[in-house]
Design an enzyme around this catalytic site. Sequence first.
Site, PDB file in Angstrom:
ATOM      1  N   ASP A  86      32.024  35.787  44.046  1.00 48.61           N
ATOM      2  CA  ASP A  86      32.226  34.774  42.841  1.00 48.61           C
ATOM      3  C   ASP A  86      33.299  34.605  42.374  1.00 48.61           C
ATOM      4  O   ASP A  86      33.551  35.864  41.767  1.00 48.61           O
ATOM      5  CB  ASP A  86      30.953  34.550  42.087  1.00 48.61           C
ATOM      6  CG  ASP A  86      31.150  33.085  40.973  1.00 48.61           C
ATOM      7  OD1 ASP A  86      32.149  32.551  41.221  1.00 48.61           O
ATOM      8  OD2 ASP A  86      29.660  33.075  40.603  1.00 48.61           O
ATOM      9  N   THR A 119      35.750  33.634  36.144  1.00 51.52           N
ATOM     10  CA  THR A 119      36.324  34.657  35.127  1.00 51.52           C
ATOM     11  C   THR A 119      36.304  36.014  35.373  1.00 51.52           C
ATOM     12  O   THR A 119      37.341  36.118  35.410  1.00 51.52           O
ATOM     13  CB  THR A 119      35.649  34.866  33.345  1.00 51.52           C
ATOM     14  OG1 THR A 119      35.511  33.244  33.415  1.00 51.52           O
ATOM     15  CG2 THR A 119      36.608  35.478  32.152  1.00 51.52           C
ATOM     16  N   THR A 123      60.465  35.512  39.225  1.00 48.97           N
ATOM     17  CA  THR A 123      59.630  36.135  38.895  1.00 48.97           C
ATOM     18  C   THR A 123      58.319  35.285  39.069  1.00 48.97           C
ATOM     19  O   THR A 123      57.135  35.744  39.182  1.00 48.97           O
ATOM     20  CB  THR A 123      59.978  36.243  37.116  1.00 48.97           C
ATOM     21  OG1 THR A 123      61.197  36.485  36.925  1.00 48.97           O
ATOM     22  CG2 THR A 123      58.580  36.952  36.209  1.00 48.97           C
ATOM     23  N   GLY A 169      23.188  38.172  35.988  1.00 44.30           N
ATOM     24  CA  GLY A 169      23.348  37.287  35.722  1.00 44.30           C
ATOM     25  C   GLY A 169      22.964  36.363  36.347  1.00 44.30           C
ATOM     26  O   GLY A 169      22.317  35.868  37.512  1.00 44.30           O
ATOM     27  N   ALA A 170      22.593  35.300  35.894  1.00 43.57           N
ATOM     28  CA  ALA A 170      21.766  34.225  36.578  1.00 43.57           C
ATOM     29  C   ALA A 170      22.454  33.398  37.468  1.00 43.57           C
ATOM     30  O   ALA A 170      22.400  32.499  38.742  1.00 43.57           O
ATOM     31  CB  ALA A 170      21.132  32.533  35.716  1.00 43.57           C
ATOM     32  N   ASP A 171      23.715  33.280  37.254  1.00 47.16           N
ATOM     33  CA  ASP A 171      24.372  32.962  38.119  1.00 47.16           C
ATOM     34  C   ASP A 171      24.478  33.514  38.816  1.00 47.16           C
ATOM     35  O   ASP A 171      24.927  32.842  40.635  1.00 47.16           O
ATOM     36  CB  ASP A 171      26.120  32.466  37.526  1.00 47.16           C
ATOM     37  CG  ASP A 171      26.605  33.924  37.167  1.00 47.16           C
ATOM     38  OD1 ASP A 171      25.809  35.105  36.274  1.00 47.16           O
ATOM     39  OD2 ASP A 171      27.654  34.166  36.917  1.00 47.16           O
TER      40      ASP A 171
END
Length: 174
Positions: A60, A63, A115, A38-40
């Site tokens: 990183d 997501t 919770t 990936g470019a990231d």
Amino acid sequence: FMMEKALTRLLGKPPMIVGAGIKTGLNIRMEFNSQQLGADIVANAVAALEKYPAPIIVIDMGTATTIAYISAKHTYEGGLMFPGVRLSLDALSDHAAQLSDISLQYPKNLIGKNTEDCMRNGIVYGTAGMLDGIIDRIRDTIPGEMPTIVATGNNAPVIVRYCRNRVVFLWERK
């Protein structure tokens, strides 16, 4: 093209557009076609090398949570990837009937008393502990070297403050 022109005017020099075939100075040692990386991940590695001494572990936290290892010779050696913090939290609330969506915040204590706090503490301390464990295992493979540990991504500020390893931020928020 317009974005590149605007950034050039704003920054006083042209931006580096990361994509297949771009020369970054980063040697990529992968068993698959390096264009699949990936470019990231490449951008984070190049930015980390620009700011910090190698070897470097780049975390990183978007997501997906990705961990990259860049050797002292500025070579991307590989990494690890697993579901990101938000994705994990969403899966927990989506697949357990009695668990609701919660925000990612700094925990009040290690041991939760309700919770929501139990979920939040589990994801924050659990992810921090997992990162510490992976960092320690990477260090085991490179005896005698002390890598710089760098973090980036939206979830990094909440998680890395609970890591036992010293982690610096690649992109400081202003």
